[in-house]
Design a protein around this motif. Structure first.
Motif, PDB file in Angstrom:
ATOM      1  N   UNK A   6       0.851  -1.187   0.000  1.00 25.72           N
ATOM      2  CA  UNK A   6       0.000   0.000   0.000  1.00 25.72           C
ATOM      3  C   UNK A   6       0.891   1.242   0.000  1.00 25.72           C
ATOM      4  N   UNK A   7       1.204   1.760  -1.192  1.00 25.82           N
ATOM      5  CA  UNK A   7       2.095   2.906  -1.346  1.00 25.82           C
ATOM      6  C   UNK A   7       1.289   4.123  -1.796  1.00 25.82           C
ATOM      7  N   UNK A   8       1.562   5.263  -1.190  1.00 30.70           N
ATOM      8  CA  UNK A   8       0.907   6.519  -1.562  1.00 30.70           C
ATOM      9  C   UNK A   8       1.975   7.539  -1.938  1.00 30.70           C
ATOM     10  N   UNK A   9       1.631   8.399  -2.893  1.00 28.28           N
ATOM     11  CA  UNK A   9       2.503   9.496  -3.308  1.00 28.28           C
ATOM     12  C   UNK A   9       1.787  10.798  -2.989  1.00 28.28           C
ATOM     13  N   UNK A  10       2.479  11.705  -2.333  1.00 31.40           N
ATOM     14  CA  UNK A  10       1.916  13.013  -2.032  1.00 31.40           C
ATOM     15  C   UNK A  10       2.962  14.081  -2.299  1.00 31.40           C
TER      16      UNK A  10
END
Length: 72
Positions: A6-10
């Motif tokens: 579960x990877x997020x980019x912000x």
């Protein structure tokens, strides 16, 4: 096949006009039904626009995880 991480980019604007991308990974810990994320990588130099930082963050994700995506 292994499961996806579960990877997020912000993107964060730390100073006016200075944008940094941050890759974060979801943890197994829950706090009042919220899934916390922990930073795993970030840009060390700022980008002049949000869009440039976002594209650079996506490129970093591709370099880190390859064409198969972030698998365990």
């Amino acid at each position: 096949m292994s499961s996806l991480r579960n990877i997020a980019l912000t993107v964060h604007e730390l100073e006016a006009g200075e944008f940094y991308w941050v890759l974060m990974e979801g943890t197994d810990y829950t706090i009042e039904d919220v899934l916390p994320y922990l930073p795993i990588e970030s840009s060390s130099d700022p980008y002049g626009t949000y869009a440039n930082a976002l594209v650079a963050g996506m490129a970093a994700m591709r370099r880190m995880f390859g064409p198969g995506g972030p698998r365990e």
